[in-house]
Motif scaffolding. Structure first.
Motif, PDB file in Angstrom:
ATOM      1  N   GLN A  64      -3.652  10.604   2.091  1.00 50.03           N
ATOM      2  CA  GLN A  64      -3.945   9.186   1.866  1.00 50.03           C
ATOM      3  C   GLN A  64      -3.089   8.356   2.808  1.00 50.03           C
ATOM      4  O   GLN A  64      -1.917   8.688   3.050  1.00 50.03           O
ATOM      5  N   ALA A  65      -3.660   7.321   3.384  1.00 51.28           N
ATOM      6  CA  ALA A  65      -2.947   6.426   4.293  1.00 51.28           C
ATOM      7  C   ALA A  65      -2.881   5.036   3.694  1.00 51.28           C
ATOM      8  O   ALA A  65      -3.636   4.680   2.791  1.00 51.28           O
ATOM      9  N   ALA A  66      -1.970   4.250   4.239  1.00 50.60           N
ATOM     10  CA  ALA A  66      -1.830   2.851   3.814  1.00 50.60           C
ATOM     11  C   ALA A  66      -2.594   1.957   4.774  1.00 50.60           C
ATOM     12  O   ALA A  66      -2.834   2.324   5.933  1.00 50.60           O
ATOM     13  N   PHE A  67      -2.957   0.768   4.279  1.00 49.87           N
ATOM     14  CA  PHE A  67      -3.764  -0.157   5.079  1.00 49.87           C
ATOM     15  C   PHE A  67      -3.124  -1.548   5.057  1.00 49.87           C
ATOM     16  O   PHE A  67      -2.667  -2.008   4.022  1.00 49.87           O
ATOM     17  N   VAL A  68      -3.118  -2.177   6.221  1.00 49.32           N
ATOM     18  CA  VAL A  68      -2.699  -3.580   6.326  1.00 49.32           C
ATOM     19  C   VAL A  68      -3.896  -4.348   6.845  1.00 49.32           C
ATOM     20  O   VAL A  68      -4.403  -4.070   7.948  1.00 49.32           O
ATOM     21  N   VAL A  69      -4.365  -5.336   6.073  1.00 44.96           N
ATOM     22  CA  VAL A  69      -5.581  -6.080   6.403  1.00 44.96           C
ATOM     23  C   VAL A  69      -5.198  -7.504   6.780  1.00 44.96           C
ATOM     24  O   VAL A  69      -4.456  -8.169   6.057  1.00 44.96           O
ATOM     25  N   PHE A  70      -5.705  -7.941   7.896  1.00 45.13           N
ATOM     26  CA  PHE A  70      -5.459  -9.310   8.376  1.00 45.13           C
ATOM     27  C   PHE A  70      -6.801 -10.033   8.371  1.00 45.13           C
ATOM     28  O   PHE A  70      -7.716  -9.694   9.130  1.00 45.13           O
ATOM     29  N   ASP A  71      -6.925 -11.040   7.489  1.00 43.34           N
ATOM     30  CA  ASP A  71      -8.151 -11.826   7.355  1.00 43.34           C
ATOM     31  C   ASP A  71      -8.081 -12.977   8.336  1.00 43.34           C
ATOM     32  O   ASP A  71      -7.260 -13.883   8.208  1.00 43.34           O
TER      33      ASP A  71
END
Length: 375
Positions: A70-77
């Motif tokens: 499992q990986a982590a996610f950083v989301v930029f809107d």
């Protein structure tokens, strides 16, 4: 500009949602926490790195964790922050217009500068083109005067041309003076010798003296013809002598008669093979000297019994053939043509032919030498 625009748009977006300050950056440790539009994509185990979704206006960074499954996610809107595509096209259009305008202005300025730079060269070229080298005048020297072109490279070139024209003018003047003086000084002794020979002919002479007198007469005639031809070649103008019309046969017969003494004591026949009666336009003295030189060479280099010597006259050419071997099995190296006919070498004969528009060639093998003069 791009940095300021992004920050300004982000600040404006935050001001519109005040007092609730929603951050554009959010972190997610599981796929279930991601926005619905990203869940299906996240389940495919995307590679670590930055991913962009233009339709959802999202930028996602996939970060590997200690949990390999499992990986982590950083989301930029970036909704409301990223500028629309039309704005980018307007910037591109403006930049292209500015660059194109500068390019056109630079090209026009370059042409203007180039024309101004080569204008003196063009002026100098036209001035030189209008100069008549055969009739230089004071106006020609004034037209090419170096002071008219400044002190730059064009002025240096004009100065060099001006000095060259001065040297040419001086040379032409010396040549005219020499030819006019030499014409008198060289002809006078020949005239005196000719007069003395005529007086001697009226005296009672022995057979030996008559033979010597004939030799002197032939040498005097040769020298007179040579002087006249050299003076004619040294002049720039031909006074119309190169447009005379004359018959070939009389000059050939005269040349054979004048040079026949070279065959004295040799058993060699001379055959004149006349196939036509051509008429040639040019300088008759030049043609006579060329023919005499070729006939003299043939007579001098034909040994006793090596004959016959053939002079063949055609409509557009003259062939002088002499044998250099009387036996087909006897391999002699063909001798070189004489360079002493009238004191003229074959190079001078070539020059006479070129001056009159004729052509000359010399062919040789183990048996014969053929001199060809065509018009």
């Amino acid at each position: 500009m791009s940095e300021d625009r992004v920050l300004t748009q982000q600040l404006q977006h935050a001001a519109e949602n005040y007092p609730e300050l929603d951050t554009n950056l959010r972190g997610y440790e599981t796929v279930e926490g991601l926005p619905e539009s990203l869940r299906e994509w996240a389940q495919t185990n995307p590679a670590a790195g930055i991913h962009e979704f233009e339709a959802a206006e999202l930028h996602v960074a996939v970060i590997p964790t200690n949990n390999e499954q499992q990986a982590a996610f950083v989301v930029f809107d970036v909704a409301g922050i990223e500028a629309p595509s039309s704005e980018d096209w307007w910037y591109l259009l403006i930049i292209t217009g500015v660059v194109g305008t500068l390019g056109v202005l630079g090209f026009g300025l370059g042409i203007l500068v180039m024309r101004r730079a080569i204008a003196p060269v063009t002026q100098l070229a036209k001035a030189v083109e209008n100069i008549d080298l055969e009739h230089l005048s004071a106006e020609d020297h004034k037209r090419i005067e170096s002071s008219r072109f400044g002190d730059d490279e064009v002025g240096m070139l004009a100065d060099t041309i001006e000095k060259t024209l001065e040297r040419i003018s001086a040379f032409v003047e010396r040549e005219r003076y020499f030819t006019s003086s030499a014409s008198h000084e060289l002809r006078t002794p020949i005239t005196v010798i000719t007069g003395a020979l005529e007086l001697l002919e009226q005296s009672d002479l022995s057979a030996t003296d008559v033979k010597t007198l004939n030799r002197v007469r032939r040498a005097t005639l040769d020298m007179k013809t040579t002087i006249e031809m050299f003076l004619c070649l040294s002049r720039e103008t031909d006074d119309g002598l190169y447009n005379e019309m004359f018959l070939v046969m009389p000059l050939v017969s005269l040349a054979v008669d004048q040079q026949r003494y070279l065959l004295s004591g040799k058993f060699v026949d001379v055959e004149i093979d006349k196939h036509a009666k051509p008429i040639v336009y040019g300088h008759p003295q030049a043609f006579s000297i060329a023919v005499n030189n070729l006939v003299r060479n043939a007579f001098e280099h034909t040994l006793d019994g090596q004959g016959p010597i053939t002079v063949r006259i055609k409509q557009d050419e003259l062939l002088v053939t002499n044998q250099v071997s009387s036996d087909a099995d006897d391999r002699h190296t063909p001798p070189e043509a004489s360079s002493h006919g009238y004191g003229l070498g074959l190079g001078i004969v070539q020059r006479l032919c070129e001056r009159n528009g004729w052509s000359f060639s010399l062919l040789s093998d183990e048996k014969r030498v053929i001199a060809r003069l065509s018009w």
